[in-house]
Design an enzyme around this catalytic site. Sequence first.
Site, PDB file in Angstrom:
ATOM      1  N   ARG B 264      58.230  23.278  -3.541  1.00  0.00           N
ATOM      2  CA  ARG B 264      57.258  22.236  -3.872  1.00  0.00           C
ATOM      3  C   ARG B 264      57.825  20.815  -3.849  1.00  0.00           C
ATOM      4  O   ARG B 264      57.208  19.905  -3.308  1.00  0.00           O
ATOM      5  CB  ARG B 264      56.708  22.477  -5.284  1.00  0.00           C
ATOM      6  CG  ARG B 264      55.426  23.241  -5.302  1.00  0.00           C
ATOM      7  CD  ARG B 264      54.896  23.364  -6.718  1.00  0.00           C
ATOM      8  NE  ARG B 264      53.942  24.484  -6.754  1.00  0.00           N
ATOM      9  CZ  ARG B 264      53.375  24.934  -7.866  1.00  0.00           C
ATOM     10  NH1 ARG B 264      53.649  24.402  -9.021  1.00  0.00           N
ATOM     11  NH2 ARG B 264      52.533  25.931  -7.807  1.00  0.00           N
ATOM     12  N   SER B 365      55.113  29.333 -16.756  1.00  0.00           N
ATOM     13  CA  SER B 365      54.457  28.522 -17.790  1.00  0.00           C
ATOM     14  C   SER B 365      53.537  29.381 -18.644  1.00  0.00           C
ATOM     15  O   SER B 365      53.535  29.266 -19.876  1.00  0.00           O
ATOM     16  CB  SER B 365      53.691  27.352 -17.175  1.00  0.00           C
ATOM     17  OG  SER B 365      52.841  27.804 -16.162  1.00  0.00           O
ATOM     18  N   LEU B 366      52.769  30.279 -18.006  1.00  0.00           N
ATOM     19  CA  LEU B 366      51.930  31.177 -18.812  1.00  0.00           C
ATOM     20  C   LEU B 366      52.809  32.108 -19.647  1.00  0.00           C
ATOM     21  O   LEU B 366      52.491  32.411 -20.793  1.00  0.00           O
ATOM     22  CB  LEU B 366      50.980  31.991 -17.916  1.00  0.00           C
ATOM     23  CG  LEU B 366      49.755  31.246 -17.352  1.00  0.00           C
ATOM     24  CD1 LEU B 366      48.901  32.191 -16.496  1.00  0.00           C
ATOM     25  CD2 LEU B 366      48.892  30.649 -18.449  1.00  0.00           C
TER      26      LEU B 366
END
Lengths: 236, 531
Positions: B264, B365-366
Amino acid sequence: MIKIKRFDRKKEPNSVTMEYPITEGLNLLALFYKLKSTLDPSLSFTGVCRSGVCGSCSVMVNGKPTLACSYTPKSGDLIEPLDYHPVKRDLIVDKTKALHTLNQAQTWIHKTNNIPRDTQNLHRIERQSNCILCSSCFASCPVMAVNSDFLGPFALTRALRYTTDSLELQPLDTLTAIQQNGVWDCTLCGECTAVCPQGIDPKMDIMNMRSKSVQNGFDDPTLANMSFGFDFTQGF
Amino acid sequence: MTTDVLIIGSGGAGLSAALSAKEQGADVIVACKSLPNNAQTCMAQGGINASFDINEIDTHISDTLRSSHGLGSEQMTRTMCENSAIAIEWLASIGVPFSLDEKDNLAKRFMGGASQKRTYYAQDYTGLKILHTLYDNCLKNGVIFKNERLLLNLIVQDKTVQGATFLDITTGEIEAIYAKSVVIATGGYSTVYHGFTTNGIGSTGDGIASIIRAGGVASDLEFVQFHPTALKKSSILVSEAARGEGGYLVNSEGERFVNELAPRDEVARAITREINNGKGVFLDLRHLRREKLTELLPQEMKLCRLHEGIDMATELIPIKPAAHYTMGGIEVNDSLETRDIKGCFAVGECSNAHVHGANRLGGNSLLEIIALGRMAGINASKFEPKTTAKNQEQLLKDKHFISGVYNFTNQINFYEKREFLGKILYHNAGVIRNEIGLKGVLAAVRQMQKEFTFMGISDKSKDNNTNLVEFIEFGNTLEVVEMLLVGALHRTESRGAHYREDFNSENETFRSHSMFWKEDGVLCASFEEAK
């Protein structure tokens, strides 16, 4: 121009409809933000995610509940706060009562089965669990006009989602909770299904909950109330 | 109002903490600034990472640490990864409808940067379904919600938290909620890049600003992950799946300029360079044809039509990178307790538990909000304060401050400043940074801090005043951005998501965390070697 119905309980009159210019290329929520930051900072509304998943920005557009972030405004549109929710200010409504229907309907797993779901069972609850609690269905429901204690469509869809879940060992708890002011009070008009931004079909879910109720020994009061002009108890 | 555990924020981290604190027998209040499900968690589509055996756990740890570029704590990363299987089993047991594979096992997929398939998902709505299931379970377990409460300040005495003060948005009253312990779960700060973020409107770093004002410490705020493909006008996210399915990135001359499947941050930098050279950048999906696009990317098709007026089957999609996730946050120890304030815990995107370091691995992140969220709830419920004193001073101060805001002169429109700040931050402290740009923005921010009392609100209503809410959020933004800029300026290297064109390689002396705190109202900063 669009018209926005504004409300301030401290002003006299407390409700006025005002006209605002449209900006080409902005959805309704983005337009609200633009109006607030450039024209009138007192314009009050709610909206968080901007992309249709948080459920916070639903308003009435020309009488139909609509997510502001997913709607392109057209000249002449009338924007109002959601029906059947107490208005706090302008387009901000109080969702306390609507959300409380989830407590009343006990939409959760009461006791967990240790055997995991299979695909077939999952498919029967997947669409229902896409609900974003935007309350659009609640605001579209004509039953609310005559029975404000009605649980409403999203609580009943959630009730189906949990009572159908093979993880739930005690579906009777939720089923019992939705007999009064619940599944039997719906008129099956289908307004909720027409307005759901997530393509959920609460009308179908409610019909399924009725079958489920009868299968589990609950009476169908709509039959008891039905009279065909005969009194069967007297014999012919 | 008094409770055992006060949780601020109702996203996945807050609700996981609430449920685990409740399981421990604590009384719990969750205070949130809108309604419980209007949290950033609902926007997470991709999935949640979990590892089930020792080999999987070890690879998960090494992938996470590699992505963190030397700033991830091995200890905390291990804690998170070792608890991942329990986290997902717990979620499944309370009802999250995870997608299944053909054998009816939980389905999993690859995400970027992973050397194994370990991301579990619930269609394209993983975050939404997790969040709503947590909410249903909170209702079941009698968690009390105080909705539409904007956090103002923590109540702290003798370096121990006693609760927090809030603006009750509905009534306009300032109130205190006292508690034996507090869990801050207020989310990240991507929205400081106003107009250039994929986040919702509320991610203004309220919790981080409150910790700094209360004498606590924040860290690593310069690390912000930018998503390469957000829609140009609205910054709405176009999922990575669009490139995964074979989409091209092209500039306005029709040339491809980067390997679309690179990490990314690399893709985001390549796009930014094109844009800085005056070219437009577009996502080109036309060769995939309408039939395939309708089947594979229905959500994206709808969003492009709605927000950009674009038919992706026949037209190029104008895109730009946008702030997506913030790695920095409130500095916490291995128990998630905040540094220098006892009894105060922080978890989720608002915290820096050193599990993401300089860049976050997709799907973590979750995992963080669930695995560490539960841990925060347990630790908070076990905290016993030495006294149950209730300091009234903060409440009086905040009442005074808010009534003062109504008298601010409002000679400067803060909405204009907010928009301007978003723009200069994005262009100078965004994907590609350098000293001159960062110094310029920092000067502008310090000027805005000085001008703050000349800003203000023009809506003088007491109740339901969202003009006031946004003004306070802007105040928090100015606090957080100052730290972000100081960190970015002093970190004279490039590491993970932080890229300096004037110092474009990693420098071992900066394998350290930037730390921020205030002394007598003045921001202080230093670097602390990473463990």
